[in-house]
Design an enzyme around this catalytic site. Structure first.
Site, PDB file in Angstrom:
ATOM      1  N   LYS A 112       0.843  -1.213   0.000  1.00 29.06           N
ATOM      2  CA  LYS A 112       0.000   0.000   0.000  1.00 29.06           C
ATOM      3  C   LYS A 112       0.873   1.256   0.000  1.00 29.06           C
ATOM      4  O   LYS A 112       0.564   2.238  -0.667  1.00 29.06           O
ATOM      5  CB  LYS A 112      -0.895   0.027   1.238  1.00 29.06           C
ATOM      6  CG  LYS A 112      -2.044  -0.945   1.157  1.00 29.06           C
ATOM      7  CD  LYS A 112      -3.260  -0.249   0.590  1.00 29.06           C
ATOM      8  CE  LYS A 112      -4.411  -1.221   0.486  1.00 29.06           C
ATOM      9  NZ  LYS A 112      -5.600  -0.632  -0.057  1.00 29.06           N
ATOM     10  N   LYS A 192      -7.639  -9.590 -11.937  1.00 25.38           N
ATOM     11  CA  LYS A 192      -8.771  -9.956 -11.098  1.00 25.38           C
ATOM     12  C   LYS A 192      -9.903  -8.943 -11.306  1.00 25.38           C
ATOM     13  O   LYS A 192      -9.635  -7.752 -11.463  1.00 25.38           O
ATOM     14  CB  LYS A 192      -8.274  -9.890  -9.642  1.00 25.38           C
ATOM     15  CG  LYS A 192      -9.209 -10.406  -8.615  1.00 25.38           C
ATOM     16  CD  LYS A 192      -8.501 -10.360  -7.277  1.00 25.38           C
ATOM     17  CE  LYS A 192      -9.518 -10.465  -6.172  1.00 25.38           C
ATOM     18  NZ  LYS A 192      -8.960 -10.391  -4.848  1.00 25.38           N
ATOM     19  N   LYS A 195     -13.566  -3.126  -9.431  1.00 26.99           N
ATOM     20  CA  LYS A 195     -14.064  -1.813  -9.848  1.00 26.99           C
ATOM     21  C   LYS A 195     -12.927  -0.939 -10.320  1.00 26.99           C
ATOM     22  O   LYS A 195     -12.997  -0.274 -11.327  1.00 26.99           O
ATOM     23  CB  LYS A 195     -14.713  -1.131  -8.654  1.00 26.99           C
ATOM     24  CG  LYS A 195     -16.102  -1.556  -8.501  1.00 26.99           C
ATOM     25  CD  LYS A 195     -17.023  -0.456  -8.178  1.00 26.99           C
ATOM     26  CE  LYS A 195     -18.351  -1.049  -8.599  1.00 26.99           C
ATOM     27  NZ  LYS A 195     -19.355  -0.981  -7.672  1.00 26.99           N
TER      28      LYS A 195
END
Ligand code: SF4
Length: 324
Positions: A112, A192, A195
């Site tokens: 992240k 994968k 959105k």
């Protein structure tokens, strides 16, 4: 007494086929065997969300999908993380027993941090502590997760164990209930379904919208002309046929290899199967959406039930830590 399951999911709005075939169907199937608590983790979303203007709409749409897909507020507790603020207090208290080194080692923190170098906030580092608070606040025993989530559950177990060692047995060490979430690839056939990647098919689309989305899917790149033989084993449309059209799978593979079926027809077949399989879901969704205030009421009731458990745990924790 049934054993307790907890799971949280970020408020991503209308759910897609990947969510549906993975998490949601699993959530629904656990409801009869376990005492299930399912939570939309809005605070977790803030670690990477700078624009929060769509947050409430996303929560609403996501819960509408969950309910229409079969999550039953009579059987399970369904709520929004921040509606039970005790979790924030427990997060702070668990932070006092969690060595910083444990958090800095978490692989997802490093990932992240690379993804959002301009916003490496405390929430990213403290995420596993908040996640542990989510779980142990309700003394959940099982957490349905895919293999990629195992390190997080292991850390939650370590934090719970450390608290128990320091202050006396309080929390069950949560166990991962390994679930083989199928990896659903998106319309690009490579990533994968998500959105963010823009490669998803929302389950709440209309029949026509579903057909339009499926028609944009990448298929076998070697099949440039209608008469070229195809390779179903590398085609994502073929994989999806396996979920929605399993009885015709062998037939489709034969027809694809011998070029008896074109990709447009094959996609139409898939889209029609998706539409007929999601028809009851879509009808329920429309009926629930038409009930004014229904989602708000479900979430308020879920938060109230969750809070009863949360307050009891938090009082016990504070007493053991010498705060009361
Ligand atoms: S016919 Fe179907 S399985 Fe074969 S390449 Fe086209 S979309 Fe894929």
């Amino acid at each position: 007494m049934k054993r307790r399951v907890f799971s949280g999911a970020r408020p991503t709005g209308r759910q897609h086929l990947g969510n549906y075939l993975g998490a949601i169907q699993n959530y629904v199937s656990l409801q009869d065997e376990y005492d299930c608590i399912y939570c939309i983790v809005d605070v977790h979303a803030l670690t990477s969300l700078e624009d929060t203007s769509g947050l409430q709409k996303n929560i609403h749409e996501m819960m509408l999908d969950w309910l229409a897909a079969g999550l039953d507020p009579e059987k399970s507790i369904l709520f929004v993380q921040s509606h039970v603020p005790e979790v924030m207090e427990l997060h702070t208290l668990l932070g006092m027993v969690t060595p910083l080194g444990w958090l800095l080692r978490v692989p997802t923190f490093k990932e992240k941090a690379k993804l959002q170098p301009q916003n490496i906030n405390y929430g990213l580092v403290g995420y596993p502590v908040l996640m542990t608070a989510d779980i142990v606040l309700y003394k959940a025993e099982f957490i349905p997760v895919g293999e990629d989530q195992l390190p997080h559950i292991e850390l939650a177990r370590e934090i719970a164990r450390r608290f128990n060692n320091l202050f006396g047995n309080t929390f069950p060490e949560p166990e991962a209930r390994l679930t083989s979430f199928p990896l659903i690839l998106g319309l690009d056939g490579t990533e994968k379904m998500s959105k963010q990647a823009g490669n998803d098919i929302e389950i709440a689309l209309s029949d026509e919208e579903t057909i339009d989305r499926v028609m944009t899917a990448v298929t076998d790149p070697a099949r440039r002309y209608r008469n070229d033989p195809g390779h179903p084993e590398i085609c994502n449309i073929y994989r999806l046929q396996g979920y929605f059209n399993p009885l015709q799978l062998d037939n489709i593979a034969d027809q694809c290899r011998s070029a008896k079926i074109g990709c447009v027809d094959c996609k139409m077949l898939l889209a029609q199967q998706i539409n007929s399989s999601l028809k009851p879901f879509r009808e329920r969704r429309a009926a629930l959406a038409a009930k004014p205030g229904y989602i708000t009421d479900v979430l308020a009731d879920g938060a109230q039930r969750a809070q009863v458990i949360a307050r009891e745990t938090l009082t016990e924790v504070k007493q053991k830590m010498g705060l009361i």
